[in-house]
Design an enzyme around this catalytic site. Structure first.
Site, short mmCIF file in Angstrom:
data_model
loop_
_atom_site.label_atom_id
_atom_site.label_comp_id
_atom_site.label_asym_id
_atom_site.label_seq_id
_atom_site.Cartn_x
_atom_site.Cartn_y
_atom_site.Cartn_z
N LYS A 1 5.85 -8.82 -18.15
CA LYS A 1 5.72 -9.22 -16.62
C LYS A 1 4.56 -10.46 -16.36
O LYS A 1 4.87 -11.53 -15.61
CB LYS A 1 5.53 -8.11 -15.77
CG LYS A 1 5.29 -8.68 -14.29
CD LYS A 1 6.74 -9.18 -13.78
CE LYS A 1 6.79 -9.66 -12.33
NZ LYS A 1 7.92 -10.42 -12.05
N ARG B 1 4.10 1.42 -6.58
CA ARG B 1 4.11 0.26 -5.54
C ARG B 1 3.04 -0.65 -5.86
O ARG B 1 3.05 -1.79 -5.49
CB ARG B 1 3.90 0.80 -4.24
CG ARG B 1 5.03 1.67 -3.99
CD ARG B 1 4.70 2.53 -2.74
NE ARG B 1 4.36 2.00 -1.48
CZ ARG B 1 5.33 1.50 -0.44
NH1 ARG B 1 6.51 1.84 -0.82
NH2 ARG B 1 5.08 0.75 0.34
N LYS C 1 17.01 -17.29 -14.89
CA LYS C 1 17.43 -15.89 -14.45
C LYS C 1 18.76 -15.50 -15.43
O LYS C 1 18.40 -14.20 -15.87
CB LYS C 1 18.07 -15.58 -12.99
CG LYS C 1 16.67 -15.84 -11.95
CD LYS C 1 16.11 -14.60 -11.89
CE LYS C 1 14.68 -14.41 -12.25
NZ LYS C 1 13.59 -15.47 -12.58
N CYS D 1 0.77 -1.34 0.07
CA CYS D 1 0.07 0.15 -0.10
C CYS D 1 0.96 1.34 0.09
O CYS D 1 1.99 1.22 0.33
CB CYS D 1 -0.69 0.10 1.23
SG CYS D 1 -1.81 -1.52 1.46
N GLU E 1 16.21 -22.48 -11.90
CA GLU E 1 15.97 -21.23 -11.72
C GLU E 1 17.25 -20.21 -12.13
O GLU E 1 16.95 -19.19 -12.53
CB GLU E 1 15.33 -20.91 -10.55
CG GLU E 1 14.92 -19.55 -9.86
CD GLU E 1 14.25 -18.78 -10.91
OE1 GLU E 1 13.32 -19.62 -11.61
OE2 GLU E 1 13.99 -17.45 -10.92
N HIS F 1 25.82 -38.52 -19.72
CA HIS F 1 25.10 -39.17 -20.91
C HIS F 1 24.95 -38.23 -22.18
O HIS F 1 24.11 -38.42 -22.85
CB HIS F 1 23.74 -39.42 -20.38
CG HIS F 1 23.74 -40.49 -19.31
ND1 HIS F 1 24.03 -41.92 -19.33
CD2 HIS F 1 23.73 -40.17 -17.59
CE1 HIS F 1 24.16 -42.47 -18.00
NE2 HIS F 1 24.19 -41.51 -17.38
N ASN G 1 -0.93 0.06 6.42
CA ASN G 1 0.14 -0.62 5.56
C ASN G 1 0.69 -1.78 6.36
O ASN G 1 1.02 -1.47 7.35
CB ASN G 1 1.28 0.21 4.87
CG ASN G 1 1.86 -0.89 3.56
OD1 ASN G 1 1.20 -2.06 3.52
ND2 ASN G 1 2.71 -0.07 3.26
N GLY G 2 0.32 -2.90 5.75
CA GLY G 2 0.89 -4.41 6.72
C GLY G 2 -0.32 -5.31 6.70
O GLY G 2 -1.05 -5.36 6.41
N TRP H 1 -3.06 -2.15 -1.82
CA TRP H 1 -2.64 -3.46 -2.38
C TRP H 1 -3.27 -4.59 -1.47
O TRP H 1 -2.99 -4.96 -0.42
CB TRP H 1 -1.26 -3.57 -2.26
CG TRP H 1 -0.76 -4.94 -2.78
CD1 TRP H 1 -0.35 -5.94 -1.97
CD2 TRP H 1 -0.42 -5.32 -4.12
NE1 TRP H 1 -0.18 -7.18 -2.62
CE2 TRP H 1 0.08 -6.70 -4.25
CE3 TRP H 1 -0.35 -4.83 -5.19
CZ2 TRP H 1 0.52 -7.25 -5.20
CZ3 TRP H 1 -0.16 -5.54 -6.58
CH2 TRP H 1 0.31 -6.72 -6.36
N GLU I 1 17.12 -14.86 -18.81
CA GLU I 1 16.07 -13.98 -19.40
C GLU I 1 16.69 -12.43 -19.37
O GLU I 1 15.98 -11.27 -19.80
CB GLU I 1 14.96 -14.23 -18.60
CG GLU I 1 14.92 -13.83 -17.06
CD GLU I 1 13.71 -13.99 -16.40
OE1 GLU I 1 12.47 -13.81 -16.93
OE2 GLU I 1 13.47 -14.51 -15.40
C1 AGP Z 1 10.21 -15.19 -14.10
O1 AGP Z 1 11.35 -14.54 -13.96
C2 AGP Z 1 9.71 -14.71 -15.72
N1 AGP Z 1 9.59 -13.67 -15.80
C3 AGP Z 1 8.62 -15.79 -16.01
O2 AGP Z 1 9.11 -17.04 -16.39
C4 AGP Z 1 7.22 -16.02 -15.19
O3 AGP Z 1 7.86 -16.74 -13.79
C5 AGP Z 1 6.24 -16.67 -15.71
O4 AGP Z 1 5.75 -16.20 -16.81
C6 AGP Z 1 5.13 -17.08 -14.68
O5 AGP Z 1 4.60 -15.72 -14.09
P1 AGP Z 1 3.44 -15.68 -13.07
O6 AGP Z 1 4.39 -16.47 -11.88
O7 AGP Z 1 3.07 -14.43 -12.87
O8 AGP Z 1 2.42 -16.76 -13.44
#
Ligand code: AGP
Length: 609
Positions: free
Chosen positions: A604, A27, A486, A2, A482, A505, A100-101, A74, A489
């Site tokens: 996003k 935010r 990272k 928030c 992961e 293998h 907020n919290g 939020w 991307e």
């Molecule tokens: C994460 O770094 C990526 N930007 C992407 O893989 C993301 O995790 C994926 O699109 C899923 O998004 P969501 O968690 O909002 O469903």
């Protein structure tokens, strides 16, 4: 999270409040409201939706009030509606509060206040605050707020005003940010510095356990015991855009550094330390479901999928239930053998990913009960699931998911421990050890964040390499996935995560002199095997960066560069091991001049298939 804005001075308050809230929009929020005192009463205007909806509701009315409070919410407890928006008032309509919290004990407080005759309008946790203050209010708002907060458990940034005390704002801070802006014959309060910058650069940064009385004539700060606190003026030299990132160069770095707080917020109220049990009443899953459970299906995309892979290992290890984990775009088309009585866990930070939503519907269509792990209250996934386990990471702005991932892991650990407790598959001492370590894991993350410079140096060393490999076994393999994503991307360096035992293998053919290999070796039962894989790649000339708890091995055996992780329970290693990998990817992207927060080709939230 928030946004809070308060003003007391000589200017019209409404434009200052709205302007401050606009500078806090980054935010993330889903409703907004203001309260001012004039014409002998409190005027509260609040609407679900964006600030523009609220501004239209204010309809260009001229308000003469020179003090008031604004808020962007939020949603956490209670969906984003007009009624649930802040500010909230007491029964008399003469006190108003924004917050907020998360108030952990709000159910208890609400029931007690109702028994005292208070009438509630919203279904938020926040609304207990104005009624609690009303309960103690006589003729001093500061005293009433102070007494009220003695009963509150949780995190709060609270801002309150009273019709009978014009010009006087009372604030209190516990584990949720608040900043006071110092002006000439006017003073300001905000949850973050950007809201203050057009008016002043002189601020008091409130600390946890501090309250303040703010009026046009001055600011007095106290601790929760009422002892006056001397505050140094913190002069802000950031530009507005820099301030939105709290001084960090990118939202991604800010969000990486927010992880300790995000973990604390996600765990808050979900671990009973009196008996070391996971507390997930919000899931509304009864003991019978847990005990009769035959199979769990986890489905998600991207980083959320990688959290699901950790979830698989942990649920199978602790709760002894078979788990399948699928990328959502695969799950929905593979005619999955999921049935009534099975549990589907759908993971999504945004709660809007098209493939994940479709997978959720497919699981429901086949009769499974669906639990959603999501970061956005009221999102599509949240609305369509049977029950929800929210991660309280706060808005994640950077495209690359970081704090959402670690809070998704925390959610899986809680769920796995809860299932194990209901199914009697985890000894009490082991359950306690895991939950104790989980409650402390934020400190381990903080330790790793303090070592960021060393990770940056490694990223600088490898920033121009063609390809990197991430290897590990078991939980380490899940984290390797992961780390690889990272790096790819945001730095656009090709990377591949590989099960360490599988290299020989085929893929080992790609390991030649100088190829960087990031090896994760955190699992005691797999350590020696992973060590042999490290030797395997070193023998082919690889440069190895090893993440491990081990400190009793000769360095040359472990790799060329060793990142020692702070001690924790081995099953929780993913929460720690991912932090250096996030920082590595971030700094590699920075050194390569990439658009860290908004990488090419990516969004996003992927709301299309
Ligand atoms: C994460 O770094 C990526 N930007 C992407 O893989 C993301 O995790 C994926 O699109 C899923 O998004 P969501 O968690 O909002 O469903």
């Amino acid at each position: 999270m928030c946004g809070i804005m308060g003003y007391s001075g000589y200017q019209e308050a409404v434009p200052v409040l709205i302007g401050g809230l606009r500078r806090l929009e980054y935010r993330g929020y889903d409703s907004a409201g203001i309260v001012i005192a004039e014409n002998g009463g409190l005027t509260i205007e609040k609407r679900a939706g964006t600030l523009d909806v609220l501004v239209r509701a204010l309809n260009n009315r001229r308000f003469t009030a020179t003090f008031g409070i604004g808020h962007t919410r939020w949603a956490t407890h209670g969906s984003p509606t007009d009624i649930n928006a802040h500010p909230h008032a007491d029964c008399s309509g003469r006190l108003a509060v924004v917050h907020n919290g998360i108030i952990e004990n709000y159910r208890f407080l609400r029931n007690w206040l109702k028994s005292e005759g208070h009438v509630f309008k919203s279904d938020t946790d926040t609304e207990v605050l104005p009624h609690l203050i009303e309960q103690y209010y006589q003729d001093d708002l500061y005293q009433a707020v102070s007494r009220a907060l003695e009963h509150v458990e949780g995190s709060f940034a609270v801002l309150a005003l009273a019709l009978d005390e014009p010009g006087r704002l009372i604030v209190a801070r516990q584990d949720s940010p608040l900043v006071i802006g110092l002006g000439e014959r006017e003073n300001f309060i905000a949850s973050d510095i950007p809201a203050l910058l057009p008016y002043t650069q002189n601020t008091y940064l409130l600390n946890d356990g501090e309250m303040a009385e703010v009026s046009p004539d001055g600011v007095k700060v106290f601790d929760f015991n009422g002892t006056p606190v001397f505050k140094d003026v913190f002069q802000v030299n950031w530009e507005a855009e820099q301030a939105e990132k709290a001084g960090y160069d990118h939202f991604m770095l800010k969000e990486i550094h927010e992880q300790p707080r995000a973990l604390r917020d996600t765990l808050r109220g979900r671990v009973d330390e009196s008996c070391w049990q996971a507390v997930l009443d919000e899931l509304d899953l009864d003991r019978g479901v847990a005990r009769s459970l035959k199979k769990v299906f986890i489905t998600a995309c991207g980083t959320a999928f990688h959290a699901g892979v950790v979830g698989k290992y942990v649920i199978e290890k602790l709760a002894r239930v078979p788990v399948e984990v699928d990328i959502a775009s695969e799950f929905r088309y593979r005619d999955p053998l999921i049935n009534a009585g099975d549990l589907a866990i759908v993971v999504s930070q945004s709660g809007e990913t098209a493939d994940t939503r479709a997978a959720l519907r497919e699981a429901r269509r086949r009769g499974a009960r669906v639990v959603a792990i999501t970061n956005v209250v009221g999102s599509s996934v949240a609305r369509e699931a049977d029950s929800i386990l929210y991660t309280w990471a706060g808005p994640e702005i950077a495209v690359a998911s970081t704090k959402a991932y670690v809070t998704q892991l925390a959610a899986f650990y809680l769920l796995a421990v809860w299932l194990a407790g209901e199914r009697g598959t985890l000894p009490d001492d082991e359950r306690e050890a895991i939950l104790r370590a989980l409650r402390e894991i934020d400190h381990g993350v903080e330790t790793l964040l303090a070592d960021a410079d060393r990770i940056a140096a490694l990223a600088h060393r490898y920033q121009q390499r063609e390809c990197l490999f991430f290897i590990g076994r078991g939980l380490d393999y899940a984290v390797a996935m992961e780390g690889s994503l990272k790096l790819k991307e945001i730095s656009y360096i090709h990377a591949e995560a590989y099960a360490a035992g599988e290299l020989k293998h085929g893929t080992l053919a790609l390991i030649t002199a100088g190829v960087p290999v990031i090896a994760l070796a955190t699992q005691p039962d797999l350590f020696d095997k992973t060590l042999s894989n490290i030797k395997e790649v070193k023998a082919r000339g690889a440069e190895v960066v090893t993440l491990t708890f081990a400190s009793d091995h000769d360095t040359e055996d472990l790799g060329d560069h060793i990142i020692h992780l702070p001690p924790t329970h081995p099953v929780l290693a993913p929460i720690l091991a991912v932090v250096p990998l996030q920082l590595f990817a971030y700094y590699a992207a920075v050194f390569r001049g990439c658009a860290v927060d908004k990488p090419r080709n990516l969004a996003k939230s992927v709301t299309v298939e």
